[in-house]
Design a protein around this motif. Structure first.
Motif, PDB file in Angstrom:
ATOM      1  N   MET A  28      -8.086 -13.443 -91.543  1.00  0.00           N
ATOM      2  CA  MET A  28      -7.296 -14.163 -90.555  1.00  0.00           C
ATOM      3  C   MET A  28      -8.206 -14.883 -89.559  1.00  0.00           C
ATOM      4  N   GLU A  29      -9.289 -14.227 -89.161  1.00  0.00           N
ATOM      5  CA  GLU A  29     -10.247 -14.858 -88.253  1.00  0.00           C
ATOM      6  C   GLU A  29     -10.901 -16.068 -88.918  1.00  0.00           C
ATOM      7  N   ASN A  30     -11.187 -15.979 -90.205  1.00  0.00           N
ATOM      8  CA  ASN A  30     -11.758 -17.118 -90.941  1.00  0.00           C
ATOM      9  C   ASN A  30     -10.778 -18.288 -90.986  1.00  0.00           C
ATOM     10  N   LEU A  31      -9.496 -17.969 -91.050  1.00  0.00           N
ATOM     11  CA  LEU A  31      -8.470 -19.006 -91.037  1.00  0.00           C
ATOM     12  C   LEU A  31      -8.523 -19.780 -89.719  1.00  0.00           C
ATOM     13  N   PHE A  32      -8.665 -19.062 -88.610  1.00  0.00           N
ATOM     14  CA  PHE A  32      -8.784 -19.723 -87.313  1.00  0.00           C
ATOM     15  C   PHE A  32     -10.092 -20.500 -87.211  1.00  0.00           C
ATOM     16  N   ALA A  33     -11.172 -19.961 -87.772  1.00  0.00           N
ATOM     17  CA  ALA A  33     -12.463 -20.655 -87.727  1.00  0.00           C
ATOM     18  C   ALA A  33     -12.390 -21.977 -88.473  1.00  0.00           C
ATOM     19  N   ALA A  34     -11.577 -22.039 -89.526  1.00  0.00           N
ATOM     20  CA  ALA A  34     -11.433 -23.273 -90.308  1.00  0.00           C
ATOM     21  C   ALA A  34     -10.422 -24.227 -89.685  1.00  0.00           C
ATOM     22  N   SER A  35      -9.664 -23.755 -88.704  1.00  0.00           N
ATOM     23  CA  SER A  35      -8.671 -24.614 -88.054  1.00  0.00           C
ATOM     24  C   SER A  35      -9.291 -25.271 -86.823  1.00  0.00           C
TER      25      SER A  35
END
Length: 92
Positions: A13-20
């Protein structure tokens, strides 16, 4: 998709935010919902004292609130993860 309360799931989930375009931060604060979304500056703040389960629940709520579009992500694994996550609803 069932929400898994593991460190690996939180990392995804944190990686999802990092890519956003949003910045995810963990800080102390007394937010009523446990998190704060500053949409103008694209910052998401989650209470750092939340247990793992609380952080994951907050991030699921935020992702649903922000209406991330899978097409906005370049990596296929982020697109797939977001598509699965959008079908998730938390039940208390």
């Amino acid at each position: 998709m069932a929400v898994k309360y593991t460190k690996h799931f939180l990392d995804k989930m944190e990686n999802l935010f990092a890519a956003s375009e949003y910045i995810l931060r963990y800080e102390k604060g007394n937010f009523k919902s446990g998190y704060c979304v500053l949409k103008d500056t694209k910052i998401v703040i989650v209470n750092k004292y939340f247990p793992l389960e609380g952080k994951i629940n907050a991030l699921v709520d935020i992702i649903n609130e922000l209406n991330f579009d899978p097409k906005d992500f370049k990596e296929k694994n982020n697109q797939d993860f977001l598509s699965e996550l959008r079908q998730t609803s938390l039940k208390f």
